[in-house]
Design an enzyme around this catalytic site. Sequence first.
Site: not given
Length: 333
Positions: A53, A108, A134, A191, A195
């Site tokens: 990254s 989040h 993203g 959320d 999940e």
Amino acid sequence: MAKIYYDTDADLGILKDKKIAIIGYGIQGRAHALNLKDSGLDVVVAEISGTQSFEQAKKDGFNPVSAKEASAEAQVIQILVQDHIQPKVYNEEIKKNLAKGKALGFSHGFNIRFKQIKPSKKIDVFMVAPKGPGSLVRKMYIEAKGVPCLVAIHQDASGKAKDIALAYAKGIGGTKAGVIETTFTEETETDLFGEQAVLCGGVTELIKAGFDTLLEAGFQPEIAYFEVLHELKLITDLIQETGISGMRRRVSNTACYGDLTRGPKVINEKTRKIMKKILKDIQSGKFAREWIKENTAGRPVFNELLKKGDSHPIEEVGRKLREMMPWMRSERK
């Protein structure tokens, strides 16, 4: 009904004189940083030197620094590293640099909701959470479109926290699609529930149960794989694009009738009671405490269950069958 904000509700100028730190240049971090930069804002990226990254950030024209350096020079700090890493990064590198007047952002609410991060009362704390990966956030921005986002305010020390959050959402393209107002608690609890009970936990166990049932009845594993796993994408795509009602009108009448009459036998009242228990465990903090303890212990249960899942017969069959499908990306085997 939820309050929804659009381009005309957000003033990008609020961020023009501020530096924005993106902590973590992963899938979301890269999209946020590039979109904000292309929106004419001043962005600094924090990433660990030597990582993939880090190198990607350099290729994209950034000069990545440590989270400590980025948070020291920025007025808006957006944390986009994984949930279980956030408290350590915050406490060791960011916390001391949060002077009065600064704003701390999340995508989040886990660590705020379950108090793993406890920001000073002198700063703004907001959330802007795109409801898409993203890569899609970036793609839609390039196409002058947007991905819907959620926005929430945990602390409004400056009196302008929502303005800052909406400006940030506009900077990444969210206000073109619409930004829905929520709370850290609502976003986090729904959320996690989604999940666990439906998107990941519910679906994967349903797939495996269907596969096992067909194998136990003597059917070939390859045929079972196609019927309970491979064709799932067709159905979920239809549901995403047209809703459940739209899907039912686009499959065969036979499939639709089977859905309407047999679905409630699989997902029955007992299942719904278990779902309520799962939600209760989330809301009480039981799941969060369990997950935090699991990470502290080095993830023994997580790793064992992951390994066990990898050995399920459906995985071996799937790998072989996907070799027959040239449109599948090899890294997703």
